[in-house]
Write an enzyme that holds these catalytic residues in place. Sequence first.
Site, PDB file in Angstrom:
ATOM      1  CG  ASN A   7     -18.447   6.060 -32.986  1.00 26.31           C
ATOM      2  OD1 ASN A   7     -17.641   5.150 -32.537  1.00 26.31           O
ATOM      3  ND2 ASN A   7     -18.898   6.967 -32.436  1.00 26.31           N
ATOM      4  NE  ARG A  91     -15.146   8.693 -31.530  1.00 26.38           N
ATOM      5  CZ  ARG A  91     -15.526   8.489 -30.134  1.00 26.38           C
ATOM      6  NH1 ARG A  91     -16.726   7.291 -30.173  1.00 26.38           N
ATOM      7  NH2 ARG A  91     -15.258   8.791 -29.089  1.00 26.38           N
ATOM      8  N   GLY A 210     -21.149  15.344 -22.237  1.00 28.79           N
ATOM      9  CA  GLY A 210     -22.061  14.399 -22.523  1.00 28.79           C
ATOM     10  C   GLY A 210     -21.928  13.328 -21.456  1.00 28.79           C
ATOM     11  CG  ASN A 211     -23.574   8.815 -20.905  1.00 27.24           C
ATOM     12  OD1 ASN A 211     -23.458   8.966 -19.491  1.00 27.24           O
ATOM     13  ND2 ASN A 211     -24.391   7.995 -21.440  1.00 27.24           N
ATOM     14  NE  ARG A 241     -16.360   7.131 -18.938  1.00 27.03           N
ATOM     15  CZ  ARG A 241     -16.014   7.318 -19.870  1.00 27.03           C
ATOM     16  NH1 ARG A 241     -15.227   8.200 -20.180  1.00 27.03           N
ATOM     17  NH2 ARG A 241     -17.047   7.230 -21.092  1.00 27.03           N
ATOM     18  NE  ARG A 286     -32.472  12.933 -21.060  1.00 30.36           N
ATOM     19  CZ  ARG A 286     -32.399  12.283 -22.317  1.00 30.36           C
ATOM     20  NH1 ARG A 286     -33.085  12.696 -23.384  1.00 30.36           N
ATOM     21  NH2 ARG A 286     -31.337  11.540 -22.275  1.00 30.36           N
ATOM     22  CD  GLU A 385     -18.109  13.570 -31.273  1.00 29.90           C
ATOM     23  OE1 GLU A 385     -19.286  13.404 -30.577  1.00 29.90           O
ATOM     24  OE2 GLU A 385     -16.826  13.255 -30.928  1.00 29.90           O
TER      25      GLU A 385
HETATM   26  P1  AMP Z   1     -24.077  12.497 -25.118  1.00 30.23           P
HETATM   27  O1  AMP Z   1     -22.909  11.533 -24.773  1.00 30.23           O
HETATM   28  O2  AMP Z   1     -23.316  13.786 -25.675  1.00 30.23           O
HETATM   29  O3  AMP Z   1     -24.951  11.728 -26.167  1.00 30.23           O
HETATM   30  O4  AMP Z   1     -25.035  12.951 -24.032  1.00 30.23           O
HETATM   31  C1  AMP Z   1     -25.784  11.998 -23.383  1.00 30.23           C
HETATM   32  C2  AMP Z   1     -26.190  12.839 -22.258  1.00 30.23           C
HETATM   33  O5  AMP Z   1     -26.767  13.990 -22.287  1.00 30.23           O
HETATM   34  C3  AMP Z   1     -27.621  12.068 -21.535  1.00 30.23           C
HETATM   35  O6  AMP Z   1     -27.148  10.975 -20.436  1.00 30.23           O
HETATM   36  C4  AMP Z   1     -28.265  13.033 -20.764  1.00 30.23           C
HETATM   37  O7  AMP Z   1     -27.609  13.166 -19.217  1.00 30.23           O
HETATM   38  C5  AMP Z   1     -27.753  14.447 -21.284  1.00 30.23           C
HETATM   39  N1  AMP Z   1     -28.743  14.876 -21.945  1.00 30.23           N
HETATM   40  C6  AMP Z   1     -29.635  14.553 -23.101  1.00 30.23           C
HETATM   41  N2  AMP Z   1     -30.691  15.528 -23.353  1.00 30.23           N
HETATM   42  C7  AMP Z   1     -30.753  16.215 -22.321  1.00 30.23           C
HETATM   43  C8  AMP Z   1     -31.815  17.157 -21.894  1.00 30.23           C
HETATM   44  N3  AMP Z   1     -32.635  17.601 -22.899  1.00 30.23           N
HETATM   45  N4  AMP Z   1     -31.671  17.730 -20.813  1.00 30.23           N
HETATM   46  C9  AMP Z   1     -30.743  17.481 -19.880  1.00 30.23           C
HETATM   47  N5  AMP Z   1     -29.567  16.575 -20.393  1.00 30.23           N
HETATM   48  C10 AMP Z   1     -29.604  15.884 -21.521  1.00 30.23           C
END
Ligand code: AMP
Length: 398
Positions: A7, A91, A210-211, A241, A286, A385
């Site tokens: 990726n 990807r 996610g982010n 965003r 978090r 993914e």
């Molecule tokens: P991703 O883009 O799927 O990797 O998600 C990343 C985001 O998931 C991070 O910026 C956090 O906001 C959220 N995240 C990760 N771990 C936790 C957790 N234990 N509790 C709450 N949010 C989390």
Amino acid sequence: MKVFVINCGSSSLKFQLIDSESEKCLAKGLCERIGIDGSMITYAPEGGEKEKAISPMPDHTEAIRLVLEALTNPKTGVVKNLDEIGAVGHRVVHGGEKFAESVVIDAEVLAAVEECNDLAPLHNPANLIGINACRKLMPNTPMVGVFDTAFHQTMPEEAYLYGLPYEYYRKYKIRRYGFHGTSHSYVSARAAAVLGKQYDELKIIVCHLGNGASISAVKNGKCVDTSMGLTPLEGLIMGTRSGDIDPAIIEFLAHKEGKGIDEIMSVLNKKSGVLGLSENLSSDFRDLEDGYNKGDVNAIRALKTYCYRVAKYIGSYVAAMNGVDVICFTAGVGENAPLVRSFVCEHLGYLGIELDEEANHKRGEDIAVTTPGSRTTVMVIPTNEELAIARETVRLVG
Ligand code: AMP
């Protein structure tokens, strides 16, 4: 077969080596700051120690060369030589209308991906650089492109068209494409499998939070609508965003703040979302959950607004599918933030949802978080993914 999954971003590269028979990840890692001072590689073999090393990476070819060196390292590597790697899965963010499925990469495919660069100027060129670098280093290994947009190509016209002059669709292909398709596809199919139900007989809503965050409606195994649009800016409120806004805000803000279009777009992409809503407290859930538990008004405002938007989209997708059987939460926030799931479900009483609070606090498993009596099932399905890309790669070249 061992599949190398890549990726590639503009200055970073995530990788995994996956054994397709056991579906286990043999090693994974990340190259950061490619083309920038202080390039760094992180490498972690399965069950081994994570290693970090600063090493110059003037370009992606050097980054991939270092990754391949790590994978074949006599001490910490997981393969003896590169011949053990049967295929590479890349990807690719944007496949436009050209790619409704994954493809084996050849010169014609590369040209077609390049034609989509306009639609994803930040991502597709980086993906292409990664593919070309890999082809240089592993010229005899088959490569497959797996597109973020492909799963959404089944959307009907009424879902993918904007209320704009139709000639802009004809001339420039301006329409809804959607992203995170590999995740939406993997999670919806997995939910059906976990429930022991027929995928092609279910109405599923997938919340990939996610982010970046997007949500999709999957009816009888096919995507019928999704929240991201021409670009990943549309739809849900995200980490930084804005998601949906009144398009006239752009002109309004430009006048009020004396900013150009590029600056406003940067605000919408990088300074908005829960970060902006929380008065810059954080884009990380978090921190927002911590803030919420301490009664911080900024955290409360951001979380409540975020969850309301998710619930509103769920409502619109219930309408789009004339019902829903399963709602899935996935990705960093969807998998790890019980508070977010609980706030969203508070809005969904009309679906007969009864949350099982104990199950809602479990982590890392495919699990239903509603009671057996709940009219609609809500599930947490950790996304994968990389595994989905490896499966697609083996399906096409295996
Ligand atoms: P991703 O883009 O799927 O990797 O998600 C990343 C985001 O998931 C991070 O910026 C956090 O906001 C959220 N995240 C990760 N771990 C936790 C957790 N234990 N509790 C709450 N949010 C989390």
